[in-house]
Motif scaffolding. Structure first.
Motif, PDB file in Angstrom:
ATOM      1  N   TRP A  53       0.836  -1.206   0.000  1.00  0.00           N
ATOM      2  CA  TRP A  53       0.000   0.000   0.000  1.00  0.00           C
ATOM      3  C   TRP A  53       0.868   1.253   0.000  1.00  0.00           C
ATOM      4  O   TRP A  53       0.661   2.171  -0.801  1.00  0.00           O
ATOM      5  CB  TRP A  53      -0.912  -0.024   1.226  1.00  0.00           C
ATOM      6  CG  TRP A  53      -1.899   1.099   1.322  1.00  0.00           C
ATOM      7  CD1 TRP A  53      -1.647   2.415   1.571  1.00  0.00           C
ATOM      8  CD2 TRP A  53      -3.304   1.008   1.164  1.00  0.00           C
ATOM      9  NE1 TRP A  53      -2.783   3.138   1.601  1.00  0.00           N
ATOM     10  CE2 TRP A  53      -3.843   2.302   1.345  1.00  0.00           C
ATOM     11  CE3 TRP A  53      -4.180  -0.037   0.896  1.00  0.00           C
ATOM     12  CZ2 TRP A  53      -5.203   2.572   1.269  1.00  0.00           C
ATOM     13  CZ3 TRP A  53      -5.526   0.236   0.831  1.00  0.00           C
ATOM     14  CH2 TRP A  53      -6.027   1.527   1.008  1.00  0.00           C
ATOM     15  N   LEU A  54       1.833   1.287   0.936  1.00  0.00           N
ATOM     16  CA  LEU A  54       2.698   2.463   1.043  1.00  0.00           C
ATOM     17  C   LEU A  54       3.573   2.618  -0.201  1.00  0.00           C
ATOM     18  O   LEU A  54       3.765   3.736  -0.700  1.00  0.00           O
ATOM     19  CB  LEU A  54       3.565   2.362   2.293  1.00  0.00           C
ATOM     20  CG  LEU A  54       2.810   2.472   3.627  1.00  0.00           C
ATOM     21  CD1 LEU A  54       3.741   2.155   4.784  1.00  0.00           C
ATOM     22  CD2 LEU A  54       2.183   3.839   3.798  1.00  0.00           C
ATOM     23  N   ALA A  55       4.100   1.513  -0.721  1.00  0.00           N
ATOM     24  CA  ALA A  55       4.956   1.594  -1.906  1.00  0.00           C
ATOM     25  C   ALA A  55       4.161   2.078  -3.114  1.00  0.00           C
ATOM     26  O   ALA A  55       4.627   2.938  -3.870  1.00  0.00           O
ATOM     27  CB  ALA A  55       5.585   0.233  -2.185  1.00  0.00           C
ATOM     28  N   TRP A  56       2.970   1.521  -3.309  1.00  0.00           N
ATOM     29  CA  TRP A  56       2.162   1.918  -4.456  1.00  0.00           C
ATOM     30  C   TRP A  56       1.773   3.400  -4.378  1.00  0.00           C
ATOM     31  O   TRP A  56       1.864   4.114  -5.374  1.00  0.00           O
ATOM     32  CB  TRP A  56       0.909   1.055  -4.541  1.00  0.00           C
ATOM     33  CG  TRP A  56       0.034   1.447  -5.700  1.00  0.00           C
ATOM     34  CD1 TRP A  56      -1.061   2.242  -5.673  1.00  0.00           C
ATOM     35  CD2 TRP A  56       0.220   1.086  -7.059  1.00  0.00           C
ATOM     36  NE1 TRP A  56      -1.589   2.391  -6.915  1.00  0.00           N
ATOM     37  CE2 TRP A  56      -0.814   1.678  -7.804  1.00  0.00           C
ATOM     38  CE3 TRP A  56       1.173   0.300  -7.729  1.00  0.00           C
ATOM     39  CZ2 TRP A  56      -0.927   1.526  -9.174  1.00  0.00           C
ATOM     40  CZ3 TRP A  56       1.037   0.150  -9.091  1.00  0.00           C
ATOM     41  CH2 TRP A  56       0.002   0.756  -9.806  1.00  0.00           C
ATOM     42  N   PRO A  62       1.653   8.712 -10.411  1.00  0.00           N
ATOM     43  CA  PRO A  62       0.829   9.694  -9.683  1.00  0.00           C
ATOM     44  C   PRO A  62      -0.643   9.648 -10.073  1.00  0.00           C
ATOM     45  O   PRO A  62      -1.509   9.889  -9.233  1.00  0.00           O
ATOM     46  CB  PRO A  62       1.452  11.041 -10.066  1.00  0.00           C
ATOM     47  CG  PRO A  62       2.838  10.732 -10.496  1.00  0.00           C
ATOM     48  CD  PRO A  62       2.810   9.351 -11.049  1.00  0.00           C
ATOM     49  N   ALA A  63      -0.950   9.299 -11.261  1.00  0.00           N
ATOM     50  CA  ALA A  63      -2.353   9.272 -11.677  1.00  0.00           C
ATOM     51  C   ALA A  63      -3.103   8.085 -11.071  1.00  0.00           C
ATOM     52  O   ALA A  63      -4.319   8.133 -10.908  1.00  0.00           O
ATOM     53  CB  ALA A  63      -2.427   9.214 -13.192  1.00  0.00           C
ATOM     54  N   LEU A  64      -2.359   7.011 -10.712  1.00  0.00           N
ATOM     55  CA  LEU A  64      -2.998   5.803 -10.171  1.00  0.00           C
ATOM     56  C   LEU A  64      -2.942   5.720  -8.646  1.00  0.00           C
ATOM     57  O   LEU A  64      -3.448   4.757  -8.075  1.00  0.00           O
ATOM     58  CB  LEU A  64      -2.352   4.558 -10.785  1.00  0.00           C
ATOM     59  CG  LEU A  64      -2.525   4.423 -12.304  1.00  0.00           C
ATOM     60  CD1 LEU A  64      -1.782   3.207 -12.813  1.00  0.00           C
ATOM     61  CD2 LEU A  64      -3.998   4.343 -12.664  1.00  0.00           C
ATOM     62  N   ARG A  65      -2.352   6.702  -8.003  1.00  0.00           N
ATOM     63  CA  ARG A  65      -2.304   6.698  -6.532  1.00  0.00           C
ATOM     64  C   ARG A  65      -3.692   7.048  -5.999  1.00  0.00           C
ATOM     65  O   ARG A  65      -4.324   7.983  -6.456  1.00  0.00           O
ATOM     66  CB  ARG A  65      -1.288   7.714  -6.028  1.00  0.00           C
ATOM     67  CG  ARG A  65       0.128   7.365  -6.368  1.00  0.00           C
ATOM     68  CD  ARG A  65       1.065   8.411  -5.809  1.00  0.00           C
ATOM     69  NE  ARG A  65       2.392   8.221  -6.377  1.00  0.00           N
ATOM     70  CZ  ARG A  65       3.372   9.088  -6.232  1.00  0.00           C
ATOM     71  NH1 ARG A  65       3.184  10.206  -5.562  1.00  0.00           N
ATOM     72  NH2 ARG A  65       4.536   8.837  -6.765  1.00  0.00           N
ATOM     73  N   PHE A  66      -4.160   6.297  -5.015  1.00  0.00           N
ATOM     74  CA  PHE A  66      -5.492   6.536  -4.464  1.00  0.00           C
ATOM     75  C   PHE A  66      -5.443   7.022  -3.020  1.00  0.00           C
ATOM     76  O   PHE A  66      -6.458   7.400  -2.462  1.00  0.00           O
ATOM     77  CB  PHE A  66      -6.374   5.282  -4.580  1.00  0.00           C
ATOM     78  CG  PHE A  66      -5.742   4.046  -4.005  1.00  0.00           C
ATOM     79  CD1 PHE A  66      -5.869   3.732  -2.681  1.00  0.00           C
ATOM     80  CD2 PHE A  66      -5.015   3.193  -4.836  1.00  0.00           C
ATOM     81  CE1 PHE A  66      -5.292   2.589  -2.169  1.00  0.00           C
ATOM     82  CE2 PHE A  66      -4.434   2.051  -4.323  1.00  0.00           C
ATOM     83  CZ  PHE A  66      -4.564   1.735  -2.982  1.00  0.00           C
TER      84      PHE A  66
END
Length: 182
Positions: A53-56, A62-66
């Motif tokens: 979770w933290l790595a992603w 940046p566009a796929l970070r939730f």
């Protein structure tokens, strides 16, 4: 008329039926979950989940970070809080069930100990009664010693007869059918 306390309430009809849950099945499920929450496997999976979770959300596109790092990973914090809010009552429920089992086991152990004590006291009384009875009954050793004494007495009598002079006549044996003289 007022409701009486000594009679059960009539069943009400509702739009939705209450789900009937088997309390034992729910208890077993909560114990299984609580047992899993206390294992190293759960801690490893939770650590892997948080690390991914933290790595992603830190290194991913940046566009796929939730869940933004600028917001302090709010979604992760909420998910971990949700997990903890469910884990605590499940663990308490499992502990209560274990306490109930321990209480039943302790009661059974107490009853078993009482029965063992009663049996032991009964056997002790029986053994004491047997000892008293055996002191009045001829034992094997006592009978052997008495027979040994009788044999020694007979041997002594034979030795005395063999060494005694022939001059003393032996007492006459009365013949059968006659009575001895007065």
């Amino acid at each position: 008329m007022a409701d009486r306390l000594d009679t059960p309430k009539e069943a009400r009809r509702t739009l939705w039926r209450r789900p009937r849950l088997d309390q034992d099945a729910v208890g077993k499920a909560t114990e299984a979950i609580a047992r899993f929450l206390g294992t190293p496997r759960f801690l490893i999976w939770l650590t892997v989940f948080c690390a991914i979770w933290l790595a992603w959300n830190s290194l991913g596109p940046p566009a796929l970070r939730f869940d933004k790092a600028e917001n302090g990973f709010t979604a992760l914090t909420l998910m971990l809080s949700l997990q903890a809010s469910y884990a605590a009552p499940l663990i308490l429920l499992a502990q209560n069930r274990q306490d109930d089992r321990d209480r039943v086991t302790a009661e059974q152990d107490r009853q078993r100990a009482e029965r063992n004590l009663a049996d032991t006291e009964y056997l002790a009384r029986e053994m004491a009664a047997l000892r008293l009875a055996l002191s009045e009954v001829a034992t094997r050793d006592f009978v052997r010693s008495e027979i040994r004494n009788l044999l020694e007495g007979l041997e002594d009598l034979e030795v005395q007869r063999a060494t005694a002079p022939e001059s003393t006549p032996a007492p006459a044996q009365p013949s059968p059918g006659t009575s001895p003289a007065p």
